[in-house]
Design a protein around this motif. Structure first.
Motif, PDB file in Angstrom:
ATOM      1  N   MET A 154      17.134  20.767  -7.313  1.00 30.22           N
ATOM      2  CA  MET A 154      17.345  20.567  -5.881  1.00 30.22           C
ATOM      3  C   MET A 154      18.603  21.304  -5.449  1.00 30.22           C
ATOM      4  SD  MET A 154      16.177  16.597  -5.305  1.00 30.22           S
ATOM      5  CE  MET A 154      15.815  16.939  -3.571  1.00 30.22           C
ATOM      6  N   TYR A 155      18.472  22.052  -4.349  1.00 27.62           N
ATOM      7  CA  TYR A 155      19.578  22.854  -3.842  1.00 27.62           C
ATOM      8  C   TYR A 155      19.834  22.514  -2.379  1.00 27.62           C
ATOM      9  CZ  TYR A 155      18.399  25.624  -7.970  1.00 27.62           C
ATOM     10  OH  TYR A 155      18.124  26.034  -9.253  1.00 27.62           O
ATOM     11  N   PRO A 156      21.103  22.286  -2.014  1.00 29.94           N
ATOM     12  CA  PRO A 156      21.430  21.989  -0.610  1.00 29.94           C
ATOM     13  C   PRO A 156      20.963  23.117   0.322  1.00 29.94           C
ATOM     14  CG  PRO A 156      23.304  21.552  -2.046  1.00 29.94           C
ATOM     15  CD  PRO A 156      22.287  22.258  -2.882  1.00 29.94           C
ATOM     16  N   ASN A 157      20.340  22.736   1.417  1.00 27.89           N
ATOM     17  CA  ASN A 157      19.863  23.662   2.445  1.00 27.89           C
ATOM     18  C   ASN A 157      18.740  24.591   1.982  1.00 27.89           C
ATOM     19  OD1 ASN A 157      21.938  22.686   4.226  1.00 27.89           O
ATOM     20  ND2 ASN A 157      23.383  24.062   3.198  1.00 27.89           N
ATOM     21  N   PRO A 208      10.031   8.649   1.366  1.00 26.38           N
ATOM     22  CA  PRO A 208       9.643   8.389  -0.025  1.00 26.38           C
ATOM     23  C   PRO A 208       9.409   9.679  -0.819  1.00 26.38           C
ATOM     24  CG  PRO A 208       7.880   7.767   1.488  1.00 26.38           C
ATOM     25  CD  PRO A 208       9.097   8.008   2.311  1.00 26.38           C
ATOM     26  N   ILE A 209       8.942  10.745  -0.152  1.00 26.29           N
ATOM     27  CA  ILE A 209       8.782  12.022  -0.846  1.00 26.29           C
ATOM     28  C   ILE A 209      10.131  12.511  -1.348  1.00 26.29           C
ATOM     29  CG2 ILE A 209       8.316  14.484  -0.500  1.00 26.29           C
ATOM     30  CD1 ILE A 209       5.792  12.876  -0.938  1.00 26.29           C
ATOM     31  N   ARG A 210      11.148  12.379  -0.478  1.00 27.09           N
ATOM     32  CA  ARG A 210      12.500  12.789  -0.857  1.00 27.09           C
ATOM     33  C   ARG A 210      12.994  11.952  -2.044  1.00 27.09           C
ATOM     34  NH1 ARG A 210      14.644  12.195   3.942  1.00 27.09           N
ATOM     35  NH2 ARG A 210      13.725  14.174   4.634  1.00 27.09           N
ATOM     36  N   GLU A 211      12.676  10.662  -2.035  1.00 27.64           N
ATOM     37  CA  GLU A 211      13.073   9.783  -3.133  1.00 27.64           C
ATOM     38  C   GLU A 211      12.374  10.182  -4.431  1.00 27.64           C
ATOM     39  OE1 GLU A 211      11.996   6.010  -1.561  1.00 27.64           O
ATOM     40  OE2 GLU A 211      13.787   5.801  -0.316  1.00 27.64           O
ATOM     41  N   ILE A 212      11.117  10.566  -4.324  1.00 31.29           N
ATOM     42  CA  ILE A 212      10.356  11.015  -5.500  1.00 31.29           C
ATOM     43  C   ILE A 212      10.983  12.274  -6.085  1.00 31.29           C
ATOM     44  CG2 ILE A 212       8.169  12.050  -6.227  1.00 31.29           C
ATOM     45  CD1 ILE A 212       6.790  10.135  -4.221  1.00 31.29           C
ATOM     46  N   LEU A 213      11.336  13.208  -5.234  1.00 33.24           N
ATOM     47  CA  LEU A 213      11.918  14.469  -5.700  1.00 33.24           C
ATOM     48  C   LEU A 213      13.273  14.236  -6.365  1.00 33.24           C
ATOM     49  CD1 LEU A 213      10.985  16.796  -2.697  1.00 33.24           C
ATOM     50  CD2 LEU A 213       9.906  16.691  -4.946  1.00 33.24           C
ATOM     51  N   HIS A 214      14.055  13.315  -5.807  1.00 36.46           N
ATOM     52  CA  HIS A 214      15.339  12.977  -6.439  1.00 36.46           C
ATOM     53  C   HIS A 214      15.105  12.312  -7.800  1.00 36.46           C
ATOM     54  CE1 HIS A 214      18.509  14.015  -3.590  1.00 36.46           C
ATOM     55  NE2 HIS A 214      17.679  13.687  -2.601  1.00 36.46           N
ATOM     56  N   ARG A 215      14.095  11.500  -7.886  1.00 38.09           N
ATOM     57  CA  ARG A 215      13.755  10.833  -9.156  1.00 38.09           C
ATOM     58  C   ARG A 215      13.345  11.864 -10.207  1.00 38.09           C
ATOM     59  NH1 ARG A 215       9.097   6.113  -9.574  1.00 38.09           N
ATOM     60  NH2 ARG A 215       9.177   5.768 -11.833  1.00 38.09           N
ATOM     61  N   THR A 219       0.829  -1.200   0.000  1.00 33.46           N
ATOM     62  CA  THR A 219       0.000   0.000   0.000  1.00 33.46           C
ATOM     63  C   THR A 219       0.864   1.250   0.000  1.00 33.46           C
ATOM     64  OG1 THR A 219      -1.746  -1.164   1.191  1.00 33.46           O
ATOM     65  CG2 THR A 219      -1.802   1.248   1.235  1.00 33.46           C
ATOM     66  N   ARG A 220       1.920   1.257   0.836  1.00 33.98           N
ATOM     67  CA  ARG A 220       2.821   2.409   0.876  1.00 33.98           C
ATOM     68  C   ARG A 220       3.509   2.610  -0.470  1.00 33.98           C
ATOM     69  NH1 ARG A 220       3.812   0.279   6.070  1.00 33.98           N
ATOM     70  NH2 ARG A 220       5.684  -0.817   5.361  1.00 33.98           N
ATOM     71  N   SER A 221       3.898   1.494  -1.086  1.00 34.71           N
ATOM     72  CA  SER A 221       4.540   1.565  -2.400  1.00 34.71           C
ATOM     73  C   SER A 221       3.582   2.132  -3.437  1.00 34.71           C
ATOM     74  CB  SER A 221       5.010   0.171  -2.820  1.00 34.71           C
ATOM     75  OG  SER A 221       5.563   0.198  -4.119  1.00 34.71           O
ATOM     76  N   SER A 222       2.303   1.740  -3.353  1.00 35.49           N
ATOM     77  CA  SER A 222       1.305   2.234  -4.295  1.00 35.49           C
ATOM     78  C   SER A 222       1.097   3.728  -4.120  1.00 35.49           C
ATOM     79  CB  SER A 222      -0.023   1.500  -4.088  1.00 35.49           C
ATOM     80  OG  SER A 222       0.116   0.115  -4.342  1.00 35.49           O
ATOM     81  N   ARG A 223       1.040   4.168  -2.845  1.00 37.93           N
ATOM     82  CA  ARG A 223       0.855   5.600  -2.593  1.00 37.93           C
ATOM     83  C   ARG A 223       2.058   6.396  -3.113  1.00 37.93           C
ATOM     84  NH1 ARG A 223      -1.304   4.086   2.644  1.00 37.93           N
ATOM     85  NH2 ARG A 223       0.695   4.639   3.620  1.00 37.93           N
ATOM     86  N   LYS A 224       3.237   5.810  -2.981  1.00 39.16           N
ATOM     87  CA  LYS A 224       4.442   6.478  -3.478  1.00 39.16           C
ATOM     88  C   LYS A 224       4.385   6.644  -4.995  1.00 39.16           C
ATOM     89  CE  LYS A 224       9.471   5.884  -3.754  1.00 39.16           C
ATOM     90  NZ  LYS A 224      10.614   5.020  -3.395  1.00 39.16           N
TER      91      LYS A 224
END
Length: 218
Positions: A66-69, A50-57, A8-13
């Motif tokens: 994406m910018y540090p800090n 997972p949100i962070r992973e999505i943004l990196h993707r 379910t978490r994977s689906s929401r991601k």
């Protein structure tokens, strides 16, 4: 139960990824808009990891900066980005048009031609917006009918950033009016199975579109 929970978490991601990508591509999330992790986490009911992973993707796909800090922001295309995108598109789609001209079944290209001819892009903003969609279907068809799987894969990989460009062009009626004429010229060359003219018509279309976009940004 634990396995179901992970699924379910994977689906929401995946839903969050697909929706964010779609909103960026169609221009609902505009260039430079901040993408705040905790807000997205609450919106999609998933943790910040997972949100962070999505943004990196999405950053890897060229849709997010994406910018540090500082965090993540919807991609803002620079003049160098535009130059890189159109140089690559001209190489990929020019050759794709050359190869697609030898595609024997001309029925689909004729259907696209008739859809274009039914539009009044010079007087109707609605038709001009529809011309963007029909134009995309033309570019997609050419890439898919090139018969070269590696070429098509390259086209798909650059298509996300091309969509960002498309969000710029659809705001300009004049750009779409020119694209309309150029798309018909590409179709004419494809229907004649003329390899040289098909490639040149596509290359000319992309070069001129790039030039007009730069003019609108200055």
């Amino acid at each position: 139960m634990q396995q179901v929970g992970r699924k379910t978490r994977s689906s929401r991601k995946e839903i969050a990824y697909s929706q964010l990508k779609h909103q960026i591509i169609i221009g609902e999330l505009t260039a430079g808009m901040p993408l705040v992790e905790h807000e997205l986490s609450e919106k999609y009911d998933i943790s910040r990891t997972p949100i962070r992973e999505i943004l990196h993707r999405l950053s890897h796909e060229g849709l997010v900066d994406m910018y540090p800090n500082k965090g993540a922001f919807v991609k803002t295309l620079t003049p160098k980005d535009l130059s890189d995108i159109f140089q690559l598109r001209e190489a990929i789609e020019g050759m794709a048009s050359r190869l697609a001209s030898q595609y024997e079944d001309k029925s689909t290209i004729q259907e696209i031609r008739l859809k274009l001819l039914a539009l009044d892009v010079n007087h109707s903003p609605i038709d001009a917006a529809e011309g963007v969609k029909v134009g995309k279907s033309l570019h997609d068809f050419i890439a898919s009918s090139s018969g070269n799987s590696l070429l098509y894969k390259s086209y798909i990989e650059v298509s996300a950033q091309a969509a960002l460009v498309r969000s710029l062009t659809q705001s300009s009626i004049e750009i779409e009016q020119h694209s309309y004429t150029e798309h018909l010229a590409i179709i004419d060359a494809l229907q004649r199975s003329d390899m040289r003219d098909s490639e040149e018509a596509m290359r000319k279309h992309l070069r001129m579109t790039y030039k007009r976009i730069l003019e609108t940004l200055h």
